[in-house]
Design a protein around this motif. Structure first.
Motif, short mmCIF file in Angstrom:
data_model
loop_
_atom_site.label_atom_id
_atom_site.label_comp_id
_atom_site.label_asym_id
_atom_site.label_seq_id
_atom_site.Cartn_x
_atom_site.Cartn_y
_atom_site.Cartn_z
N TYR A 76 -90.01 -12.48 -21.22
CA TYR A 76 -89.68 -11.57 -22.32
C TYR A 76 -88.29 -10.95 -22.16
CZ TYR A 76 -89.94 -7.76 -25.65
OH TYR A 76 -89.67 -6.90 -26.67
N ARG A 77 -87.96 -10.47 -20.95
CA ARG A 77 -86.67 -9.83 -20.74
C ARG A 77 -85.52 -10.81 -21.01
NH1 ARG A 77 -82.46 -9.85 -18.03
NH2 ARG A 77 -83.06 -11.39 -16.50
N THR A 78 -85.71 -12.05 -20.61
CA THR A 78 -84.69 -13.07 -20.84
C THR A 78 -84.58 -13.40 -22.33
OG1 THR A 78 -85.15 -13.96 -18.65
CG2 THR A 78 -83.87 -15.34 -20.13
N MET A 79 -85.71 -13.41 -23.02
CA MET A 79 -85.68 -13.61 -24.48
C MET A 79 -84.83 -12.53 -25.14
SD MET A 79 -89.55 -14.51 -25.57
CE MET A 79 -90.28 -16.10 -25.29
N GLN A 80 -85.01 -11.29 -24.72
CA GLN A 80 -84.22 -10.20 -25.27
C GLN A 80 -82.73 -10.39 -24.98
OE1 GLN A 80 -86.40 -6.94 -23.39
NE2 GLN A 80 -86.95 -6.23 -25.44
N GLU A 81 -82.43 -10.85 -23.79
CA GLU A 81 -81.04 -11.10 -23.40
C GLU A 81 -80.44 -12.20 -24.28
OE1 GLU A 81 -77.84 -9.96 -21.40
OE2 GLU A 81 -79.76 -9.28 -20.61
N VAL A 82 -81.21 -13.25 -24.52
CA VAL A 82 -80.75 -14.35 -25.37
C VAL A 82 -80.50 -13.84 -26.79
CG1 VAL A 82 -81.47 -16.51 -26.48
CG2 VAL A 82 -81.75 -16.21 -24.01
N GLU A 83 -81.39 -13.01 -27.31
CA GLU A 83 -81.20 -12.45 -28.66
C GLU A 83 -79.91 -11.65 -28.74
OE1 GLU A 83 -82.84 -12.99 -31.47
OE2 GLU A 83 -84.14 -14.39 -30.40
N THR A 84 -79.64 -10.86 -27.71
CA THR A 84 -78.41 -10.07 -27.67
C THR A 84 -77.18 -10.99 -27.62
OG1 THR A 84 -79.53 -8.27 -26.55
CG2 THR A 84 -77.14 -8.32 -26.37
N LEU A 85 -77.24 -12.03 -26.82
CA LEU A 85 -76.13 -12.96 -26.74
C LEU A 85 -75.90 -13.69 -28.05
CD1 LEU A 85 -76.84 -14.41 -23.18
CD2 LEU A 85 -74.92 -12.93 -23.85
N LEU A 86 -76.98 -14.07 -28.72
CA LEU A 86 -76.85 -14.72 -30.02
C LEU A 86 -76.20 -13.79 -31.04
CD1 LEU A 86 -80.24 -16.63 -30.22
CD2 LEU A 86 -77.96 -17.61 -29.87
N GLU A 87 -76.56 -12.53 -30.98
CA GLU A 87 -75.96 -11.55 -31.88
C GLU A 87 -74.46 -11.41 -31.59
OE1 GLU A 87 -76.44 -9.24 -35.24
OE2 GLU A 87 -77.89 -10.52 -34.26
N LEU A 88 -74.10 -11.36 -30.33
CA LEU A 88 -72.69 -11.31 -29.97
C LEU A 88 -71.94 -12.54 -30.45
CD1 LEU A 88 -72.88 -9.93 -26.31
CD2 LEU A 88 -71.93 -8.76 -28.30
N LEU A 89 -72.57 -13.70 -30.34
CA LEU A 89 -71.96 -14.92 -30.85
C LEU A 89 -71.75 -14.86 -32.36
CD1 LEU A 89 -73.85 -17.68 -28.85
CD2 LEU A 89 -71.42 -17.11 -28.71
N ARG A 90 -72.75 -14.34 -33.07
CA ARG A 90 -72.61 -14.21 -34.53
C ARG A 90 -71.43 -13.32 -34.88
NH1 ARG A 90 -78.34 -13.21 -34.18
NH2 ARG A 90 -79.43 -15.13 -34.64
N TYR A 91 -71.33 -12.18 -34.20
CA TYR A 91 -70.22 -11.26 -34.47
C TYR A 91 -68.88 -11.92 -34.17
CZ TYR A 91 -73.56 -7.41 -34.85
OH TYR A 91 -74.59 -6.59 -35.22
N GLU A 92 -68.80 -12.59 -33.06
CA GLU A 92 -67.55 -13.24 -32.67
C GLU A 92 -67.14 -14.30 -33.68
OE1 GLU A 92 -64.13 -14.01 -30.66
OE2 GLU A 92 -65.51 -12.35 -30.30
N MET A 93 -68.11 -15.09 -34.13
CA MET A 93 -67.81 -16.14 -35.11
C MET A 93 -67.42 -15.55 -36.45
SD MET A 93 -70.74 -18.84 -33.93
CE MET A 93 -70.35 -20.10 -35.13
N MET A 94 -68.10 -14.50 -36.87
CA MET A 94 -67.78 -13.88 -38.15
C MET A 94 -66.40 -13.22 -38.13
SD MET A 94 -69.96 -14.43 -40.37
CE MET A 94 -71.61 -14.98 -40.59
N GLU A 95 -66.04 -12.64 -37.01
CA GLU A 95 -64.72 -12.01 -36.91
C GLU A 95 -63.61 -13.02 -37.15
OE1 GLU A 95 -63.92 -9.85 -33.36
OE2 GLU A 95 -65.47 -8.36 -33.77
N ARG A 96 -63.85 -14.25 -36.80
CA ARG A 96 -62.84 -15.29 -37.00
C ARG A 96 -62.65 -15.62 -38.48
NH1 ARG A 96 -61.59 -18.22 -32.39
NH2 ARG A 96 -62.69 -17.46 -30.57
N TYR A 97 -63.66 -15.42 -39.29
CA TYR A 97 -63.60 -15.84 -40.68
C TYR A 97 -63.45 -14.70 -41.68
CZ TYR A 97 -64.96 -20.28 -38.79
OH TYR A 97 -64.98 -21.44 -38.05
N LEU A 98 -63.64 -13.50 -41.22
CA LEU A 98 -63.54 -12.36 -42.14
C LEU A 98 -62.31 -11.54 -41.86
CD1 LEU A 98 -67.22 -11.07 -42.13
CD2 LEU A 98 -66.08 -12.38 -43.90
N ASP A 99 -61.75 -11.00 -42.89
CA ASP A 99 -60.64 -10.08 -42.74
C ASP A 99 -61.23 -8.69 -42.54
OD1 ASP A 99 -58.08 -8.81 -45.02
OD2 ASP A 99 -58.35 -8.57 -42.87
N MET A 100 -61.38 -8.31 -41.27
CA MET A 100 -62.05 -7.05 -40.97
C MET A 100 -61.20 -5.83 -41.30
SD MET A 100 -64.97 -8.05 -40.24
CE MET A 100 -65.77 -6.57 -39.70
N ASP A 101 -59.95 -6.05 -41.71
CA ASP A 101 -59.11 -4.93 -42.12
C ASP A 101 -59.52 -4.41 -43.49
OD1 ASP A 101 -56.15 -6.41 -40.67
OD2 ASP A 101 -57.65 -5.07 -39.78
#
Length: 77
Positions: free
Chosen positions: A37-62
């Motif tokens: 379970y703890r590792t599942m939570q860690e994976v979910e957090t990492l996936l969320e970080l990946l989503r944010y990182e990928m979205m930052e590349r495509y969106l004009d956050m300004d």
């Protein structure tokens, strides 16, 4: 596409390596279900970080309107 997330520990890097090595959704589900379970939570957090990182590349956050649309989109996930 190069993705870079700074500040990860060795375990997080290992989990991301596992995620990148997976070929499809079914393989991911099979792997994910074997994790403690703890590792599942860690994976979910990492996936969320990946989503944010990928979205930052495509969106004009300004742009405030773009940022708000992005947040609304995430909430609908």
């Amino acid at each position: 596409m190069d993705i870079r997330i700074d500040g990860l520990n060795d375990e997080q890097c290992r989990l991301l390596d596992c995620i990148w090595a997976i070929d499809d959704k079914e393989e991911f589900k099979s792997w994910y279900c074997t994790l403690p379970y703890r590792t599942m939570q860690e994976v979910e957090t990492l996936l969320e970080l990946l989503r944010y990182e990928m979205m930052e590349r495509y969106l004009d956050m300004d742009s405030l309107s773009t940022a708000r649309a992005y947040i609304d989109n995430i909430r609908s996930w």
